[in-house]
Design a protein around this motif. Sequence first.
Motif: not given
Length: 321
Positions: A168-175, A183-189
């Motif tokens: 479950e994604n917790q990553w966001i892009v801001k500014d 703490s949450g999911a890892n992000l994979i390219s």
Amino acid sequence: MYKKFLVLGIGMLLSGMVVSAAHRFPEAHVKTVADQQALIGRWDITIDENGKTSPAWLEVKLSGYRTLVGYFVGPSGSARPVSEVIVDNGKFSFSIPPQWENGSQYLKVEGTVSDNSIQGTLVTSEGKTFSWKGVRAPWLKRTTAPVWGKAVNLFNGKDLSGWKAAGENQWIVKDGILTSPRSGANLISDQQFTDFKLHVEFRYQKGSNSGVYLRGRHEVQIEDSSPDTHPSSVLFSGVYGFLAPSEIAALGPDKWQSYDITLTGRMVTIVVNGKTVISNQEIPGITGGALDSNEGAPGPIYIQGDHGPIEFRKIVITPAK
């Protein structure tokens, strides 16, 4: 004269006993030595956890004339020393105490060697039994210097294009900042790579912990470590559980910092905030948290988001042609 014959007779008797013993036991001894030789080396392991696969890694070395020792990496945690690998009657076994796992009993591994593969069972610290198989780890030697291609921005500064969350994604892009606020999911390219130069700029909070995985298998640690701390493979800029930096060149929490990482084959160089802290050192195997143990294949970049808040503003990779 009697004493001379007595000594001679005893000497002949002892000599005969040694020869007799040598005739009785050589086959078993020779087989044990052969089994030991077949096991020595590095192994990429895949564990079958009731249909779900998890990676592991084993290295076996000869200590002295007859004792085997080693290192083991499970699906999580760092490389752990194995004090003795016992080889008996065509089988091998070892046990190690629990690290980060739940449960209190020793992890136990048993297996056999066949050609260039090993297989067996693993009993976890919680008492669960899984089967596993392993193959010899590739050398990954490079005979020529890399020719670098064009630099690629893996993070576009706008959104998560080119990335997927492992959960479950917790990553966001801001500014223009890629942020894991908790703490949450890892992000994979999405893209995968073999040899490359990687530039990342990141910022962490006090007490936070993250990491950058090379080919999805080798973690370079991002952790709030004081510059006064003795360098360790599990602290800032270490290759987790394997390679310690020459110094903790961290600037501290809430400051932008950079890693410049060059990976060719197994050889890695890590420059932290302009200082070289690991220079062309070999990464022996996968680290805990690896996506798989197929070390000979290309793999993604993945960044750890399950150990606290972390921010990235640049992730640029230059692959070898």
